[in-house]
Write a protein that holds these residues in place. Sequence first.
Motif, short mmCIF file in Angstrom:
data_model
loop_
_atom_site.label_atom_id
_atom_site.label_comp_id
_atom_site.label_asym_id
_atom_site.label_seq_id
_atom_site.Cartn_x
_atom_site.Cartn_y
_atom_site.Cartn_z
N GLY A 108 0.65 -1.04 -0.03
CA GLY A 108 0.12 0.24 0.16
C GLY A 108 0.81 1.42 -0.01
N ARG A 155 1.50 4.29 -2.67
CA ARG A 155 1.23 5.82 -2.75
C ARG A 155 2.32 6.67 -3.16
NH1 ARG A 155 -0.12 6.57 3.68
NH2 ARG A 155 -0.12 8.65 3.13
N SER A 215 -2.82 2.14 1.27
CA SER A 215 -2.78 2.74 -0.05
C SER A 215 -3.36 4.07 -0.09
CB SER A 215 -3.15 1.94 -1.36
OG SER A 215 -4.40 2.02 -1.50
#
Length: 262
Positions: A126, A130, A158
Amino acid sequence: MNETVISSLQNPQVKRLVLLQQKSSERRKQGVFVVEGLRELQHCQEAGYQIESVFLCPELAKDTRPSAPHLFTVTPKVYEKIAYRGSTEGVVAVVFDKPLTLNELKLSSSPLLVILERVEKPGNLGAVLRSADAAQADAVIVCDPLTDLHNPNLIRSSIGAIFTVPTVACSSEECIQFLKDRNIQILTAQLQDSHLYYDVDMQQPTAIVMGTEATGLTQQWREAASAHIRIPMLGRLDSLNVSVSAAILLFEAVRQRQIVAL
């Protein structure tokens, strides 16, 4: 839109939702996954996913009323049961899956890709997503995955980037062939026989490849690499968290490409 009020924890829809959150096998079997939070759901819809049903807690959702074929209005007690985290806006949705394949990826003229081999922790994946979103990477490719791409913790960590960055799961063999067919250089992050990452040209089509913190990359990736790169380690430890490494390497590619663009 059909609307139903749910106040019982024993309601079949509540039990199904909890099962979908907990079991990747159920998500695969039913072809759906769970999205929690208004921001995440908006990113999901913008990415073209179809919503099956929404569970809404009016006391938490305020004026929010997402559109869905089936709307279940739930009490705060029921929402506490179905919510994976407590700080969301009172919205949980069941969404139809639509897996993306390698051949469906739409790449830019000089693509920047992140490849992760056998990364197991949803939180790490996650966080990488990003960074990939922030660096405007073309895609994240997860090879031989050990975690479900729609694990609730992955979606949460995320912050919805799983929907803003094209993400594909495949085998390492498929991915290596895909990159070679498109003349995308393969930069493997490893300590052995490697160059400092900022000494390597990332302006050309580039795939940054990373493995697990415990075992690193498998031999097939090391052999397929165009170059091996490393981040200098000045302390006593010899590794960084994979999400931190991904951010450093991605933004080096961004830096090099911006210099050329100026």
